[in-house]
Scaffold this active site. Structure first.
Site, PDB file in Angstrom:
ATOM      1  N   TYR A 118       1.100  -1.344  -0.035  1.00 14.16           N
ATOM      2  CA  TYR A 118      -0.181  -0.197   0.320  1.00 14.16           C
ATOM      3  C   TYR A 118       0.984   1.606   0.234  1.00 14.16           C
ATOM      4  O   TYR A 118       1.312   1.273   0.911  1.00 14.16           O
ATOM      5  CB  TYR A 118      -1.216   0.359   1.703  1.00 14.16           C
ATOM      6  CG  TYR A 118      -1.656  -1.220   1.150  1.00 14.16           C
ATOM      7  CD1 TYR A 118      -2.323  -2.232   0.202  1.00 14.16           C
ATOM      8  CD2 TYR A 118      -2.913  -1.146   2.217  1.00 14.16           C
ATOM      9  CE1 TYR A 118      -3.292  -3.174   0.463  1.00 14.16           C
ATOM     10  CE2 TYR A 118      -3.547  -2.745   2.149  1.00 14.16           C
ATOM     11  CZ  TYR A 118      -3.748  -3.441   1.847  1.00 14.16           C
ATOM     12  OH  TYR A 118      -3.976  -4.188   1.708  1.00 14.16           O
ATOM     13  N   HIS A 149       0.068 -12.173   1.692  1.00 13.56           N
ATOM     14  CA  HIS A 149      -1.152 -11.326   0.686  1.00 13.56           C
ATOM     15  C   HIS A 149      -1.189 -11.670  -0.567  1.00 13.56           C
ATOM     16  O   HIS A 149      -3.036 -11.498  -0.808  1.00 13.56           O
ATOM     17  CB  HIS A 149      -0.207 -10.028   0.716  1.00 13.56           C
ATOM     18  CG  HIS A 149      -1.391  -8.650   0.054  1.00 13.56           C
ATOM     19  ND1 HIS A 149      -0.817  -7.545   0.403  1.00 13.56           N
ATOM     20  CD2 HIS A 149      -2.570  -8.590   0.186  1.00 13.56           C
ATOM     21  CE1 HIS A 149      -1.850  -6.797  -0.022  1.00 13.56           C
ATOM     22  NE2 HIS A 149      -3.444  -7.506  -0.065  1.00 13.56           N
ATOM     23  N   SER A 170     -13.035  -5.586   1.898  1.00 12.30           N
ATOM     24  CA  SER A 170     -13.904  -5.158   0.539  1.00 12.30           C
ATOM     25  C   SER A 170     -15.872  -5.833   1.580  1.00 12.30           C
ATOM     26  O   SER A 170     -16.180  -6.663   0.131  1.00 12.30           O
ATOM     27  CB  SER A 170     -13.479  -5.739  -0.430  1.00 12.30           C
ATOM     28  OG  SER A 170     -13.186  -5.009  -1.241  1.00 12.30           O
ATOM     29  N   LEU A 200     -17.997  -3.891   1.425  1.00 10.03           N
ATOM     30  CA  LEU A 200     -18.833  -3.060   1.840  1.00 10.03           C
ATOM     31  C   LEU A 200     -18.706  -2.848  -0.649  1.00 10.03           C
ATOM     32  O   LEU A 200     -18.832  -1.881  -0.859  1.00 10.03           O
ATOM     33  CB  LEU A 200     -18.454  -1.321   1.924  1.00 10.03           C
ATOM     34  CG  LEU A 200     -18.900  -1.292   2.886  1.00 10.03           C
ATOM     35  CD1 LEU A 200     -18.851   0.314   3.470  1.00 10.03           C
ATOM     36  CD2 LEU A 200     -20.826  -1.664   3.231  1.00 10.03           C
ATOM     37  N   GLY A 201     -18.382  -3.869  -0.650  1.00 13.28           N
ATOM     38  CA  GLY A 201     -18.135  -4.274  -2.143  1.00 13.28           C
ATOM     39  C   GLY A 201     -16.846  -3.090  -3.052  1.00 13.28           C
ATOM     40  O   GLY A 201     -17.349  -2.360  -3.849  1.00 13.28           O
ATOM     41  N   ARG A 202     -15.977  -2.931  -2.379  1.00 15.81           N
ATOM     42  CA  ARG A 202     -15.399  -1.625  -2.659  1.00 15.81           C
ATOM     43  C   ARG A 202     -16.043   0.116  -2.922  1.00 15.81           C
ATOM     44  O   ARG A 202     -15.816   0.595  -3.277  1.00 15.81           O
ATOM     45  CB  ARG A 202     -14.787  -1.630  -4.870  1.00 15.81           C
ATOM     46  CG  ARG A 202     -14.078  -3.213  -4.387  1.00 15.81           C
ATOM     47  CD  ARG A 202     -12.722  -3.610  -5.499  1.00 15.81           C
ATOM     48  NE  ARG A 202     -12.307  -4.333  -5.484  1.00 15.81           N
ATOM     49  CZ  ARG A 202     -11.130  -4.478  -4.267  1.00 15.81           C
ATOM     50  NH1 ARG A 202     -10.285  -3.818  -3.648  1.00 15.81           N
ATOM     51  NH2 ARG A 202      -9.906  -5.850  -4.507  1.00 15.81           N
ATOM     52  N   GLY A 203     -16.996  -0.300  -2.102  1.00 17.05           N
ATOM     53  CA  GLY A 203     -17.907   1.596  -1.587  1.00 17.05           C
ATOM     54  C   GLY A 203     -18.930   1.382  -2.926  1.00 17.05           C
ATOM     55  O   GLY A 203     -19.800   2.378  -2.676  1.00 17.05           O
ATOM     56  N   PHE A 204     -18.749  -0.126  -3.391  1.00 18.55           N
ATOM     57  CA  PHE A 204     -20.008  -0.041  -4.196  1.00 18.55           C
ATOM     58  C   PHE A 204     -22.171   0.009  -3.551  1.00 18.55           C
ATOM     59  O   PHE A 204     -22.567   0.240  -4.059  1.00 18.55           O
ATOM     60  CB  PHE A 204     -20.173  -1.235  -5.486  1.00 18.55           C
ATOM     61  CG  PHE A 204     -21.296  -1.194  -6.182  1.00 18.55           C
ATOM     62  CD1 PHE A 204     -21.642  -0.545  -7.560  1.00 18.55           C
ATOM     63  CD2 PHE A 204     -22.712  -2.108  -5.895  1.00 18.55           C
ATOM     64  CE1 PHE A 204     -22.546  -0.484  -8.040  1.00 18.55           C
ATOM     65  CE2 PHE A 204     -23.880  -2.432  -7.139  1.00 18.55           C
ATOM     66  CZ  PHE A 204     -23.637  -1.538  -7.686  1.00 18.55           C
ATOM     67  N   SER A 244     -22.606   3.111  -1.954  1.00 19.69           N
ATOM     68  CA  SER A 244     -23.584   4.287  -2.747  1.00 19.69           C
ATOM     69  C   SER A 244     -23.789   3.892  -4.497  1.00 19.69           C
ATOM     70  O   SER A 244     -24.565   5.309  -4.706  1.00 19.69           O
ATOM     71  CB  SER A 244     -22.547   5.884  -2.418  1.00 19.69           C
ATOM     72  OG  SER A 244     -21.461   5.487  -3.382  1.00 19.69           O
TER      73      SER A 244
END
Length: 340
Positions: A60, A126, A205, A207-211, A214
């Site tokens: 990262y 990883h 993830s 939250l589905g990478r933010g999907f 929102s």
């Protein structure tokens, strides 16, 4: 204020907050690195709120995120957290996965320096080196435990048989995998294997990478260089289909009186006490919202409804692009085939 429960992660003795904090987006992959003072403030806010399980990796930034966390943990914060980092993805020129013992050791020493700590609580591979028997990598990780440089060992995106073979060399504490309402393939074989062996599950993830926070409108906010723009699920032809899942989650959340991200995160929490999601964020208000998911209680009927709308055909597109297929549930060659 929500009290964050503590849970045992795996059966080797590690105890963590029931929700962790994924730190990747502060420094990498989701646009340019965020301002350091703001991120340190966010990390401190998380720790003071009871979110003490921090997740980073040497990739990262690369390296920037570990340095950031090292700075955030100065002044007595180190003893309050469970610190997880990872090795295994080389970014020098060409991207490749490596599990070679000398590389494992060099990565661990470098992470200890960047984090400015004497010991890493949970050290993951990883991604799995598909050219090398997992026993070879695990042998070196076992030595690092014996030397007191790491406390517990984890793998990320390993196949069920690789998990079994690794666990036979030295008990694994956690498997990190992608698990959410739009990624459920792990439920078939990997989750049952972890449960059989007493290995904790860390869901990234969630939250589905933010999907799932929102929906498709998130695409309008993505910054330059955000790698989500290139993922198959976020391409226009798939996004239109995947929007249906978000809309249905949103409908149930509205009825429930919570946000869609809280509902999606609560669903992961309801998978069991051995599952610790690590949603990432760069904003204190989103962190607060994620903590709020711990107070969302779902009935068996609501769980069933969510699972029926999040079936295998409800999501279009692979998790990663074609060049990164070895990133998912990776298998390693048998030890008998290995000539050192």
């Amino acid at each position: 204020m929500t009290t964050i429960p503590r849970v045992k992660l795996g059966s080797q003795g590690l105890e963590v907050s029931a929700q962790g904090l994924g730190c990747m987006g502060m420094s990498a992959f989701y646009g340019p690195p965020k301002p350091e003072p703001d991120m340190i403030k966010l990390i401190h806010h998380a720790i003071n709120s009871g979110i003490t399980f921090l997740d980073t990796s040497d990739i990262y930034g690369p390296k920037l995120n570990e340095i950031l966390i090292g700075k955030a943990l100065k002044g007595g914060m180190r003893d309050k957290v469970e610190l997880a980092t990872k090795f295994g993805v080389k970014l020098d020129g060409i991207r490749e996965v490596c599990g070679d013992p000398a590389y494992v050791r060099a990565c661990c020493e470098a992470s200890l320096q960047r984090l400015e700590v004497d010991c890493i609580d949970l050290y993951y591979q990883h991604r799995i080196d598909t050219r090398l028997p997992i026993e070879i990598t695990m042998g070196e990780l076992k030595k690092l435990v014996e030397e007191g440089k790491i406390k517990y060992i984890g793998l990320s995106e390993a196949s069920a048989s690789t998990i079994r073979r690794a666990h036979a060399v030295h008990p694994l504490t956690a498997i990190q995998l992608e698990w959410s309402l739009w990624t459920r393939d792990v439920e078939e074989e990997i989750v049952p294997t972890c449960r059989e062996l007493g290995i904790g599950i860390v869901a990234y993830s969630p939250l589905g990478r933010g999907f799932l926070s929102s929906g498709p409108k998130m695409m309008d906010k993505l910054e330059e260089g955000d790698f989500r723009k290139f993922l198959p699920r976020f391409q226009a032809e798939n996004l239109e289909h995947n929007k249906i899942l978000f809309e249905r989650v949103n409908e149930i959340a509205t009825k429930k009186g919570c946000t869609p991200s809280q509902l999606a995160l609560a669903w992961v929490h309801h998978q069991g006490n051995d599952v610790v999601p690590i949603p990432g964020t760069t904003k204190i208000q989103n962190l607060e919202q994620n903590i709020g998911a711990l107070s969302v209680k779902l009935t068996p009927e609501e769980m069933a409804e969510l699972e029926s709308i999040a079936s295998a055909d409800s999501v279009k597109g692979d998790r990663y692009g074609s060049g990164l297929t070895t990133y998912v549930n990776s298998e390693t060659p048998p030890l008998s085939s290995w000539k050192a």
